[in-house]
Design a protein around this motif. Structure first.
Motif, mmCIF file in Angstrom:
data_model
loop_
_atom_site.group_PDB
_atom_site.id
_atom_site.type_symbol
_atom_site.label_atom_id
_atom_site.label_comp_id
_atom_site.label_asym_id
_atom_site.label_seq_id
_atom_site.Cartn_x
_atom_site.Cartn_y
_atom_site.Cartn_z
ATOM 1 N N SER A 125 0.810 -1.231 0.031
ATOM 2 C CA SER A 125 -0.271 -0.052 -0.089
ATOM 3 C C SER A 125 1.219 1.296 0.014
ATOM 4 N N SER A 126 0.416 2.465 -0.382
ATOM 5 C CA SER A 126 1.576 3.517 -0.717
ATOM 6 C C SER A 126 1.652 3.743 0.337
ATOM 7 N N ILE A 127 0.413 3.841 1.657
ATOM 8 C CA ILE A 127 1.419 4.517 3.317
ATOM 9 C C ILE A 127 2.178 3.749 3.575
ATOM 10 N N ASP A 128 1.962 2.210 3.951
ATOM 11 C CA ASP A 128 2.736 1.149 4.225
ATOM 12 C C ASP A 128 4.628 1.625 3.001
ATOM 13 N N ARG A 129 4.134 1.785 1.729
ATOM 14 C CA ARG A 129 5.517 2.284 1.041
ATOM 15 C C ARG A 129 6.270 3.422 1.296
ATOM 16 N N ILE A 130 5.264 4.676 1.242
ATOM 17 C CA ILE A 130 5.720 5.852 2.249
ATOM 18 C C ILE A 130 6.297 5.945 4.307
ATOM 19 N N LYS A 131 5.760 4.744 4.973
ATOM 20 C CA LYS A 131 6.114 4.849 6.315
ATOM 21 C C LYS A 131 7.654 3.916 5.736
ATOM 22 N N GLU A 132 7.583 2.927 5.015
ATOM 23 C CA GLU A 132 9.295 2.202 5.178
ATOM 24 C C GLU A 132 10.053 2.797 4.727
ATOM 25 N N PHE A 133 9.706 4.135 3.251
ATOM 26 C CA PHE A 133 10.245 4.764 2.958
ATOM 27 C C PHE A 133 11.357 5.924 4.491
ATOM 28 N N ALA A 134 10.440 5.856 4.790
ATOM 29 C CA ALA A 134 10.810 7.557 6.050
ATOM 30 C C ALA A 134 11.133 6.507 6.567
ATOM 31 N N LYS A 135 11.253 5.389 6.906
ATOM 32 C CA LYS A 135 12.286 4.610 8.309
ATOM 33 C C LYS A 135 13.102 4.118 7.753
ATOM 34 N N GLN A 136 13.923 3.838 6.793
ATOM 35 C CA GLN A 136 14.845 3.751 5.678
ATOM 36 C C GLN A 136 15.916 4.572 5.571
ATOM 37 N N HIS A 137 15.178 5.878 5.640
ATOM 38 C CA HIS A 137 16.257 6.835 5.006
ATOM 39 C C HIS A 137 15.990 8.489 6.134
ATOM 40 N N LYS A 138 15.895 7.502 7.337
ATOM 41 C CA LYS A 138 15.324 8.361 8.543
ATOM 42 C C LYS A 138 15.023 9.731 8.575
ATOM 43 N N GLN A 139 13.194 9.805 7.694
ATOM 44 C CA GLN A 139 12.984 11.383 7.622
ATOM 45 C C GLN A 139 11.099 11.100 8.203
#
Length: 264
Positions: free
Chosen positions: A215-229
């Motif tokens: 899902s878009s929300i899960d992908r955005i959360k995953e991206f934010a966590k990966q890059h500390k954003q």
């Protein structure tokens, strides 16, 4: 050494290894010392004195190759000279070092005899060069006094894990992630200056494709966590990018967000 240079050598203090374990070893790379490197170089000595430039005026044990690589370098301080030598050594043997870090011994059995011999030689030369690059410039003794210098980098981080060598950190990346070794090594060394986390992030965005729909929300959360954003920032920024570039999908917008804003 000419008589003129012998006359100039009196301005230098002779430095020796403080610890006996480094006795007769090149100060710069740890090979057998066959001569002396003068800092600043003897051919610049008179001008340095005439213009009162800051210089160490120290003579250190050196091997033939390090002496040759530094022969035309004007660096006046020993620390600058040591850094310059490491860079020149790394440049000279870059291909062999790359072979050492990319290939493994157990892969050689799958090669033709000619290729096996070539790669095996590259691994040996690359390891020897890496050992020279990792050699810590030892503490010197000058006229009874110790001259301390910064030690070579000894900790390499991948996420929260710490490794005591570049090779160990690299092998962890190879074993923990699905990577094309050559592409990742080039990215790590040439673009990310040895920063493993940055190289992994860049690699994932540049070469990896999502293997399953999320899902878009899960992908955005995953991206934010990966890059500390902050995930709200990522959501807002990706939405704006999708509006600005309607031809992009979410992955493309996230990749652009990373390349244009986060990686800089």
């Amino acid at each position: 050494m000419s008589k003129h240079f012998k006359h100039l050598a009196k301005y230098y203090q002779k430095a020796l290894a403080k610890s006996i374990q480094f006795n007769q070893l090149c100060y710069y790379c740890g090979c057998e010392a066959t001569g002396t490197d003068f800092c600043p170089p003897l051919n610049h000595c008179e001008l340095v004195i005439e213009f009162s430039e800051t210089a160490d005026f120290i003579a250190v044990p050196s091997c033939y190759e390090c002496n040759a690589l530094l022969a035309n370098e004007r660096d006046l301080l020993l620390l600058d000279r040591a850094k310059k030598l490491k860079r020149k050594l790394a440049q000279k043997y870059a291909q062999a070092v790359r072979v050492f870090h990319v290939w493994e011994q157990d892969e050689l059995s799958q090669m033709s005899p000619e290729f096996h011999t070539s790669i095996a030689a590259g691994i040996r030369l690359g390891k020897e060069t890496q050992d020279r690059l990792d050699f810590p410039n030892y503490t010197l003794e000058v006229a009874g006094a110790s001259v301390g210098i910064p030690h070579a980098r000894s900790e390499f981080f991948v996420g929260e894990q710490c490794f005591d060598s570049f090779k160990a950190a690299l092998e962890h990346c190879y074993s923990s992630y699905t990577l094309q070794k050559g592409k990742f090594y080039t990215l790590l060394v040439e673009e990310c200056e040895g920063d493993f986390d940055k190289a992994l992030s860049k690699y994932m965005h540049r070469f990896k494709k999502p293997t399953e729909a999320v899902s878009s929300i899960d992908r955005i959360k995953e991206f934010a966590k990966q890059h500390k954003q902050n995930s709200d920032f990522v959501a807002r920024a990706s939405t704006q990018l999708l509006k600005r570039y309607p031809e992009l999908e979410l992955e493309g917008a996230l990749a652009k967000l990373y390349e244009d804003y986060i990686a800089k």
